[in-house]
Motif scaffolding. Structure first.
Motif, mmCIF file in Angstrom:
data_model
loop_
_atom_site.group_PDB
_atom_site.id
_atom_site.type_symbol
_atom_site.label_atom_id
_atom_site.label_comp_id
_atom_site.label_asym_id
_atom_site.label_seq_id
_atom_site.Cartn_x
_atom_site.Cartn_y
_atom_site.Cartn_z
ATOM 1 N N ALA A 107 25.273 28.165 38.294
ATOM 2 C CA ALA A 107 25.473 29.485 38.892
ATOM 3 C C ALA A 107 26.920 29.628 39.350
ATOM 4 N N LEU A 108 27.483 30.798 39.104
ATOM 5 C CA LEU A 108 28.858 31.057 39.520
ATOM 6 C C LEU A 108 28.905 31.275 41.031
ATOM 7 N N PRO A 109 29.729 30.542 41.742
ATOM 8 C CA PRO A 109 29.822 30.761 43.189
ATOM 9 C C PRO A 109 30.625 32.019 43.514
ATOM 10 N N VAL A 110 30.439 32.507 44.733
ATOM 11 C CA VAL A 110 31.265 33.609 45.229
ATOM 12 C C VAL A 110 32.663 33.062 45.506
ATOM 13 N N HIS A 111 33.670 33.792 45.031
ATOM 14 C CA HIS A 111 35.057 33.384 45.260
ATOM 15 C C HIS A 111 35.681 34.351 46.260
ATOM 16 N N VAL A 112 36.110 33.812 47.386
ATOM 17 C CA VAL A 112 36.692 34.619 48.457
ATOM 18 C C VAL A 112 38.202 34.448 48.462
ATOM 19 N N ILE A 113 38.903 35.555 48.341
ATOM 20 C CA ILE A 113 40.364 35.570 48.357
ATOM 21 C C ILE A 113 40.783 36.103 49.720
ATOM 22 N N ASP A 114 41.306 35.229 50.579
ATOM 23 C CA ASP A 114 41.669 35.694 51.914
ATOM 24 C C ASP A 114 43.163 35.507 52.150
ATOM 25 N N GLY A 115 43.657 36.211 53.145
ATOM 26 C CA GLY A 115 45.079 36.150 53.463
ATOM 27 C C GLY A 115 45.466 37.293 54.369
ATOM 28 N N MET A 116 46.683 37.269 54.868
ATOM 29 C CA MET A 116 47.153 38.277 55.815
ATOM 30 C C MET A 116 47.382 39.618 55.129
ATOM 31 N N PRO A 117 47.465 40.711 55.885
ATOM 32 C CA PRO A 117 47.711 42.032 55.293
ATOM 33 C C PRO A 117 49.038 42.052 54.531
ATOM 34 N N GLY A 118 49.027 42.721 53.370
ATOM 35 C CA GLY A 118 50.246 42.881 52.597
ATOM 36 C C GLY A 118 50.594 41.714 51.713
ATOM 37 N N VAL A 119 49.748 40.675 51.684
ATOM 38 C CA VAL A 119 50.078 39.468 50.936
ATOM 39 C C VAL A 119 49.721 39.592 49.451
ATOM 40 N N GLY A 120 48.955 40.627 49.094
ATOM 41 C CA GLY A 120 48.637 40.851 47.685
ATOM 42 C C GLY A 120 47.257 40.398 47.266
ATOM 43 N N LYS A 121 46.297 40.413 48.181
ATOM 44 C CA LYS A 121 44.936 39.946 47.860
ATOM 45 C C LYS A 121 44.282 40.836 46.805
ATOM 46 N N THR A 122 44.329 42.142 47.021
ATOM 47 C CA THR A 122 43.685 43.062 46.083
ATOM 48 C C THR A 122 44.379 43.015 44.731
ATOM 49 N N THR A 123 45.703 42.982 44.731
ATOM 50 C CA THR A 123 46.452 42.909 43.472
ATOM 51 C C THR A 123 46.056 41.668 42.689
ATOM 52 N N PHE A 124 45.923 40.545 43.382
ATOM 53 C CA PHE A 124 45.522 39.305 42.720
ATOM 54 C C PHE A 124 44.105 39.413 42.173
ATOM 55 N N ALA A 125 43.186 39.944 42.965
ATOM 56 C CA ALA A 125 41.786 40.059 42.527
ATOM 57 C C ALA A 125 41.675 40.957 41.301
ATOM 58 N N VAL A 126 42.383 42.091 41.307
ATOM 59 C CA VAL A 126 42.334 43.013 40.171
ATOM 60 C C VAL A 126 42.939 42.362 38.929
ATOM 61 N N HIS A 127 44.087 41.695 39.096
ATOM 62 C CA HIS A 127 44.705 41.013 37.963
ATOM 63 C C HIS A 127 43.766 39.945 37.400
ATOM 64 N N ALA A 128 43.160 39.160 38.286
ATOM 65 C CA ALA A 128 42.216 38.133 37.834
ATOM 66 C C ALA A 128 41.021 38.770 37.131
ATOM 67 N N GLY A 129 40.559 39.915 37.640
ATOM 68 C CA GLY A 129 39.448 40.607 37.001
ATOM 69 C C GLY A 129 39.767 40.999 35.573
ATOM 70 N N HIS A 130 40.984 41.500 35.345
ATOM 71 C CA HIS A 130 41.376 41.865 33.986
ATOM 72 C C HIS A 130 41.499 40.620 33.094
ATOM 73 N N VAL A 131 42.032 39.548 33.652
ATOM 74 C CA VAL A 131 42.162 38.311 32.880
ATOM 75 C C VAL A 131 40.792 37.788 32.462
ATOM 76 N N LEU A 132 39.808 37.886 33.350
ATOM 77 C CA LEU A 132 38.485 37.324 33.098
ATOM 78 C C LEU A 132 37.507 38.317 32.471
#
Length: 566
Positions: A107-132
């Protein structure tokens, strides 16, 4: 059968009935055929007269209630950004984790991307989503949970589940509803897990406030990948945590050079290192600074550094990290023309999450063409983000900054902003309702100034339902904000304008909440006709939900109010 039975009796029938007695079976066949023909005729007459019998809505939603384009909604990732910089280690760790689980049949685990505001969490998640994305052919979905969005409450799990179920094509009448929030959430979560059973889908839950908020949204199958972004560290034993830190100095400098439009040789690297340090190595701040240098060809990196230091000095009361980010915002804002500065401040007062040029025009009190130019300018300056469908949104930090500027400037109040956007939405809803309302059904009249409001091209039922689904969250956010500001008349009109859509598309508990708000607003104003209308809508939706006792109560009170006003 009575005719046949009597035909074999010994007594003789008088007159022409005697012929029937002599030919009983033939008479029975003729009479049977006549009865069938009469039944068909009566059925046809009944159908042709049905619309005139009653104009009351039936307990079932109208045809076409299923949200249009459900298959398309399953590809709802925001577009990948060209400003994405080197996150090789984090991306490789994510891809490796997914590959290992899939190859092992785990089973695929939940992957949590955490970090401070402005660090690029959403940008990273979206980029990873397109890659995968090719690994998850059954759909890729993106949900903003508003965990830390200024002026907006976090999205409740039950609301998010309703949106996800609708996106996968579940009709409104099948989405569980009721007054017991816990039971409804559990029922919707079970249905959501059923929808994704045996499917390979990717789900990005952005801006989560807590694990409790997102837990009901997690698919039950083992083949779905969930990426969560959050400012907080969300603890759960089955997670894979991917912390996203500020950029390494050399990566921040590389990002700056790429976005500045200058060659690396033309820039003093030592000054660049100071610049990226001053904005905390945060991608958001680096992007804003680079955009300033790109738009001012006569500036040197040293000129930009001096301006940034001066902006930071003016924000001395803030903590160092906050001051670094706010200074980049201030520098970008000061670089705008007065008209664009005003438009940016207006965006800070918008109650919704995202908007297009039509809504922006109403908010800024400009033409749609001017709003489109303003949005393009702010996008070029990295002050807003673009999403599919030419829709724009502010990063949460920039939304905070714009709201603060609007509060200081005094050029427009929150009440002004809500009144402007609600006037636009009322005009657009009037157009949409003409296409989705049942034949002969009454719809709320457009506002008096509707002729002066530019609305999007809505020329069919499909276009109307698509626009309504896109704007649903924004319209409801505007209604909530209007209610907070005690703009009761606006609440009444907006709720009435949304009623035809919610009656068809649901979810019905959302409609119940809206009409309850409208009834309270009507009681505040003393408008008994508006109160009767809101109660009637509430009763109809309650009837759809099979909550008959509550439906009767609401409809009886509506009748009382209608009788009182004549």
């Amino acid at each position: 059968m009575g005719l046949v039975t009597n035909a074999v009796s010994e007594s003789q029938w008088p007159g022409w009935l005697g012929w029937l007695q002599q030919h009983g079976w033939f008479s029975f066949a003729v009479l049977g055929g006549a009865m069938v023909g009469l039944a068909v005729l009566l059925a046809a007459l009944s159908e042709s007269g049905a619309p005139e019998r009653s104009a009351a809505p039936t307990p079932q939603p109208e045809e076409g209630a299923v949200p249009p384009g459900a298959a398309l909604v399953l590809r709802s990732l925001p577009r990948d950004t060209t400003a994405f910089t080197d996150r090789t280690a984090e991306l490789e760790a994510l891809v490796r984790s997914v590959s290992n689980s899939q190859e092992a049949g785990e089973a695929l685990p939940v992957h949590v991307i955490d970090g401070m505001p402005g660090v690029g969490k959403t940008t990273f998640a979206v980029h990873a989503g397109h890659v995968l994305s090719e690994r998850f052919p059954d759909g890729q979905l993106f949900v903003n949970l508003n965990g830390h969005t200024a002026g907006r409450p976090p999205v409740q799990a039950t609301e998010a589940l309703a949106s996800l179920l609708a996106a996968t094509g579940v009709p409104a009448q099948r989405i569980p509803a009721g007054d017991d929030l816990g039971a409804v959430t559990e029922a919707r979560a079970a249905m959501w897990r059923s929808q994704l059973a045996n499917k390979k889908a990717l789900l990005i839950l952005d801006n989560a406030a807590s694990y409790r908020q997102l837990e009901p949204l997690l698919p039950g199958g083992s083949d779905c990948l969930v990426l969560v972004t959050s400012r907080k560290r969300l603890a759960a034993y089955e997670e894979v945590v991917l912390p996203v830190e500020a950029l390494p100095a050399e990566h921040a400098v590389d990002l700056f050079v790429r976005l500045s439009g200058r060659s690396a040789e033309s820039l003093d690297r030592s000054v660049l290192e100071q610049l990226v340090e001053l904005c905390g190595y945060l991608p958001l701040g680096v992007s804003l600074l680079a955009a300033r240098l790109r738009h001012h060809r006569s500036w040197s990196a040293e000129d930009l550094r001096a301006r940034l230091v001066a902006a930071g000095d003016r924000l001395g009361e803030l903590r160092a990290g906050e001051r670094a980010v706010a200074a980049t915002f201030s520098l970008s804002y000061q670089d705008l023309s007065p008209e664009r500065q005003h438009f940016f401040r207006c965006l800070g007062l918008y109650p919704g999450a995202e908007l297009d040029a039509f809504c922006g025009a109403a908010l800024g009190s400009v033409s749609v063409a001017a709003a489109r130019e303003a949005l393009d300018t702010l996008y070029d300056a990295h002050l807003i983000e673009e999403h599919p469908g030419s829709r724009f949104r502010l990063h949460d930090l920039l939304r905070d900054y714009a709201r603060g500027l609007a509060g200081e400037g005094g050029s427009m109040t929150p009440v002004d902003a809500v009144q402007r956007v609600c006037s636009y939405y009322l005009a657009a809803l009037a157009v949409a309702n003409r296409h989705i309302a049942r034949s002969g059904a009454s719809t709320p009249n457009p506002p008096d100034d509707a002729a002066q409001v530019e609305t999007p091209p809505i020329d069919s039922r499909t276009a109307a339902l698509g626009w309504l689904e896109d704007e649903r969250a924004n319209v409801l956010a505007c209604i909530r904000r209007a209610n907070d500001l005690a703009l009761h008349e606006l609440v009444i009109h907006m709720a009435a304008a949304m009623a035809p859509f919610l009656r068809q598309a649901g979810p019905w508990d959302q409609a119940v909440g809206l009409h309850r708000t409208a009834t309270e607003a009507a009681r505040h104003t003393g408008d008994r006709r508006a109160l009767a209308n809101a109660l009637a809508e509430l009763g109809v939706v309650r009837r759809f939900m099979a909550a008959y006792r509550e439906a009767i109560e609401a409809l009886n009170e509506a009748v009382t109010e209608y009788e009182a006003v004549g």
